[in-house]
Scaffold this motif. Sequence first.
Motif, PDB file in Angstrom:
ATOM      1  N   TYR A   1       1.276  -1.426  -0.327  1.00 29.60           N
ATOM      2  CA  TYR A   1      -0.215   0.177  -0.275  1.00 29.60           C
ATOM      3  C   TYR A   1       0.899   1.361  -0.106  1.00 29.60           C
ATOM      4  N   CYS A   2       0.104   2.141  -1.169  1.00 26.01           N
ATOM      5  CA  CYS A   2       0.616   3.540  -0.245  1.00 26.01           C
ATOM      6  C   CYS A   2       0.800   4.300   1.266  1.00 26.01           C
TER       7      CYS A   2
ATOM      8  N   CYS B   1      -1.543   4.588   3.896  1.00 27.51           N
ATOM      9  CA  CYS B   1      -3.280   4.047   3.100  1.00 27.51           C
ATOM     10  C   CYS B   1      -3.764   3.459   4.757  1.00 27.51           C
TER      11      CYS B   1
ATOM     12  N   CYS C   1      -6.764  -2.442  -4.402  1.00 21.55           N
ATOM     13  CA  CYS C   1      -5.424  -2.435  -3.870  1.00 21.55           C
ATOM     14  C   CYS C   1      -5.443  -3.739  -3.099  1.00 21.55           C
TER      15      CYS C   1
ATOM     16  N   ASN D   1     -13.371   4.111   0.351  1.00 20.15           N
ATOM     17  CA  ASN D   1     -12.211   5.653   0.048  1.00 20.15           C
ATOM     18  C   ASN D   1     -12.611   6.259  -0.788  1.00 20.15           C
TER      19      ASN D   1
ATOM     20  N   GLY E   1      -9.372   3.185  -5.723  1.00 26.03           N
ATOM     21  CA  GLY E   1      -7.702   3.240  -5.824  1.00 26.03           C
ATOM     22  C   GLY E   1      -7.394   2.555  -7.120  1.00 26.03           C
TER      23      GLY E   1
ATOM     24  N   CYS F   1      -7.857   7.159   0.522  1.00 26.38           N
ATOM     25  CA  CYS F   1      -6.590   6.712  -0.419  1.00 26.38           C
ATOM     26  C   CYS F   1      -5.581   8.097  -1.450  1.00 26.38           C
ATOM     27  N   ASN F   2      -4.929   8.408  -0.484  1.00 23.43           N
ATOM     28  CA  ASN F   2      -4.140   9.278  -0.450  1.00 23.43           C
ATOM     29  C   ASN F   2      -3.210  10.033  -2.257  1.00 23.43           C
ATOM     30  N   SER F   3      -3.664   8.539  -2.349  1.00 21.62           N
ATOM     31  CA  SER F   3      -3.029   8.834  -3.857  1.00 21.62           C
ATOM     32  C   SER F   3      -4.041   8.211  -4.476  1.00 21.62           C
TER      33      SER F   3
END
Lengths: 76, 254
Positions: free
Chosen positions: B27-28, B31, B61, B131, B135, B222-224
């Motif tokens: 994961y990023c 996350c 993801c 989210n 993602g 979901c930051n990305s």
Amino acid sequence: MAKVKGAIVIDYEKCKGCVICVAACPTSVIEMAKEVNSKGYNYAYPANIEECTGCNNCAIVCPDGVITVYRAKVEA
Amino acid sequence: MLAKDIIKPENLVYQKTKLMTDNVLSYCPGCGHGTAHRITMEVLEEMGIGDETIGVAPVGCSVLAYEFMNIDMQQAAHGRAPAVATGIKRCYPEKFVFTYQGDGDLAAIGTAETIHACNRGENITIIFVNNGIYGMTGGQMAPTTLPGMRSSTSPYGRDVNLMGNPLKMTELVAQLPGTSFVSRQAVHTPKHVRKAKKAIRQAFELQKQKKGTTFVEIVSNCNSGWKMTPVQANQWMEENMFPFYPLGDIKVPE
Ligand SMILES: Cc1ncc(C[n+]2csc(CCOP(=O)(O)OP(=O)(O)O)c2C)c(N)n1
Ligand code: SF4
Ligand code: SF4
Ligand code: SF4
């Protein structure tokens, strides 16, 4: 009087530098390193470890589960 | 007392559960999937049922959840996790069975499987990580995307007249007679993590009592996909996601 003191160990190589733990710490123990790990992330480290109470907050919010917490009673 | 004197096995109070593997999460940074995985595994560890539990990973993801959760796992086709879990539970009624699904998986392609498993009251636990976006595939709009929320396929914000309204799956399944416990939680602060873990624990305890489907939504980031830093994303989530997806128990057993 007995006081509780804590300490944490962060797996710097597995830290992704997300900064989530920094905000979670009530005593501002954690800061982000200027250096990066081998993945290129500025990792978190316990800059003010003397302030740690071993409350677990940082460890339970770390998405990558890379923080280990210790706690001991200290006779003052 | 120096830190080195405190860092001793007898003073250990928290470490990553053995029910998480040592693999680095895919994961990023920041996350919520990682935290949601870990607290689910902590619940199984605390209940002592790691060996008796079978998880079903989704597409999204968390498709590789079986690489991280150190228990028996099966990966399902996109959205089909509740159907696969149904099959597993009916073959092994004494095992604990859960699905772990994103909102694209559970609320879009898997809507039918989700609703019918809940309506049949399959004795499984569903962990739903919402989210508000797809993602894995690049942040496309999901059924859960908020009105006005930007995504790669709604770059000017979700226009509900054109794109329809977001779907509150959790409120929806709470209305079905087959569910016994339906709750919405979050995992971005220590307080929320503790509450979310309690809800997951209750879900598995009720599964043990064969009370039908238990369902825990985790509103996550979901930051990305949202194109924010993790800390910004968590703040944005509190300000925008929580008013629309309020946290708390929605249905509890009588
Ligand atoms: C049958 C099928 N349709 C579409 C896809 C492409 N796809 C992969 S992941 C995904 C969405 C996942 O989003 P979500 O469930 O919200 O999980 P997240 O990645 O956000 O955790 C889609 C549409 C696929 N793999 N299989
Ligand atoms: S255990 Fe508590 S006090 Fe110690 S670093 Fe973590 S959050 Fe801060
Ligand atoms: S929360 Fe975990 S991964 Fe994120 S910066 Fe802190 S130690 Fe690193
Ligand atoms: S794309 Fe979003 S949901 Fe997927 S790992 Fe990254 S932050 Fe998490």
